[in-house]
Design an enzyme around this catalytic site. Structure first.
Site, short mmCIF file in Angstrom:
data_model
loop_
_atom_site.label_atom_id
_atom_site.label_comp_id
_atom_site.label_asym_id
_atom_site.label_seq_id
_atom_site.Cartn_x
_atom_site.Cartn_y
_atom_site.Cartn_z
CG ASP A 53 -33.06 36.08 -29.22
OD1 ASP A 53 -33.03 34.88 -29.54
OD2 ASP A 53 -32.95 36.48 -28.03
CB SER A 54 -31.21 32.49 -33.59
OG SER A 54 -32.46 32.38 -34.23
CG ASP A 92 -36.96 34.92 -29.50
OD1 ASP A 92 -37.67 34.41 -28.61
OD2 ASP A 92 -36.04 34.31 -30.08
CE LYS A 122 -38.35 31.49 -28.63
NZ LYS A 122 -37.13 31.80 -27.85
CD GLU A 124 -33.63 33.22 -24.22
OE1 GLU A 124 -32.73 33.32 -23.36
OE2 GLU A 124 -33.39 33.19 -25.44
CD GLU A 191 -31.93 26.64 -27.14
OE1 GLU A 191 -32.73 27.59 -27.03
OE2 GLU A 191 -30.86 26.72 -27.79
O1 KIV Z 1 -33.84 32.53 -31.26
C1 KIV Z 1 -34.13 31.37 -31.61
O2 KIV Z 1 -33.92 30.97 -32.77
C2 KIV Z 1 -34.72 30.49 -30.62
C3 KIV Z 1 -34.87 29.04 -31.00
C4 KIV Z 1 -33.56 28.36 -30.95
C5 KIV Z 1 -35.87 28.37 -30.14
O3 KIV Z 1 -35.05 30.90 -29.56
#
Ligand code: KIV
Length: 273
Positions: A53-54, A92, A122, A124, A191
């Protein structure tokens, strides 16, 4: 010229990642958000591609990852999956799609799997989201955990500084990692936490840990593609190793193109019909 050649051309699975940890073979993970880059990254031999989600920061230009929607993540994941043959593709779950209740979380994860064809999700957090993690796992969807600095909680913590330096937070992280393992997660991202803590967690778990700013004791490493390729020029935290300066390469190429158009050098006779 790349110094890496893939030894095992088989499709990477969650089971294969467990075997890699058992053998002491490090896991390489990188983010991707579109077809063309995912194809290049996969062909280079990446083990895991994370549709992070980056994307909110590096693709959409937002300050945080919070605005990302489920539809947007599915769009990115769908594009990435089409370019990938070997790597495991993890997507994510965006902010607000799994924290509410386990059934809502399951519905979000099912949409990701059905519509994008990603192979895992994924999420969090630890104890706070464990019921959602369990519900998703019970539907046969592999889950990668994410502890330490969790960017979706930026408004709660207020900074992107190193996490879990204090003992209480470190102990909670160790307990959360165990909880995620017991629930059935196949890996956990750690992280921006102290390297000693990441090593301790990695040694205490049978599932792989994937670090970002968490030192060499993790079972694998992940970076954001734009950061390691030098596209995101202003971002240079201590943990980041830059493998290319694509930002400069792109600016130079684009500048040369503009100048060729303006000077009437492009197109020439051989570049027209
Ligand atoms: O969203 C992302 O790119 C991430 C990584 C930094 C692990 O969660």
């Amino acid at each position: 010229m790349s110094t890496y050649t893939v030894e095992d051309p088989r499709k990477v699975t969650t089971r294969r990642l467990a075997e890699m940890k058992a053998k002491g073979e490090k896991i390489a993970m990188l983010t991707a958000y579109d077809y063309s880059m995912a194809k290049l990254i996969d062909e280079a031999g990446m083990d895991v591609i994370l549709v992070g989600d980056s994307a909110s920061n590096v693709m959409a230009g937002n300050m945080t990852t919070l605005p990302m929607t489920l539809d947007q993540m599915i769009y990115h994941a769908k594009s990435v999956v089409k370019g990938v043959k070997r790597a495991l593709v993890v997507c994510d779950m965006p902010f607000g799609t799994y924290q509410g209740n386990p059934l809502e979380a399951l519905a979000s994860a099912i949409r990701i799997m059905k519509e994008s064809h990603a192979e895992a999700v994924k999420m969090e957090g630890g104890a706070e989201i464990i019921e959602s993690v369990e519900r998703i796992l019970s539907a046969g969807i592999p889950v990668m955990g994410h502890l330490g600095l969790t960017p979706q909680s930026i408004n709660k913590f207020g900074t992107y500084n190193v996490r879990a330096r204090e003992e209480a937070e470190a102990e909670k992280l160790v307990a959360d990692a165990k909880l995620l393992e017991q629930a059935g997660c196949f890996a956990v991202v750690l992280e921006k936490i102290p390297a000693t803590l990441a090593t301790r967690v990695s040694e205490s778990l049978s599932i792989p840990t994937i670090g970002i700013g968490a030192g060499a004791g993790c079972d694998g490493q992940v970076l954001v593609m734009h950061d390691m390729l030098g596209i995101n020029k202003g971002f240079s935290p201590r943990f980041l190793r830059r493998y290319a300066d694509l930002g400069t390469v792109i600016e130079d190429a684009v500048g040369n193109y503009i100048s060729d158009v303006k000077s009437k050098d492009f197109p020439n006779e051989s570049e027209q019909y």
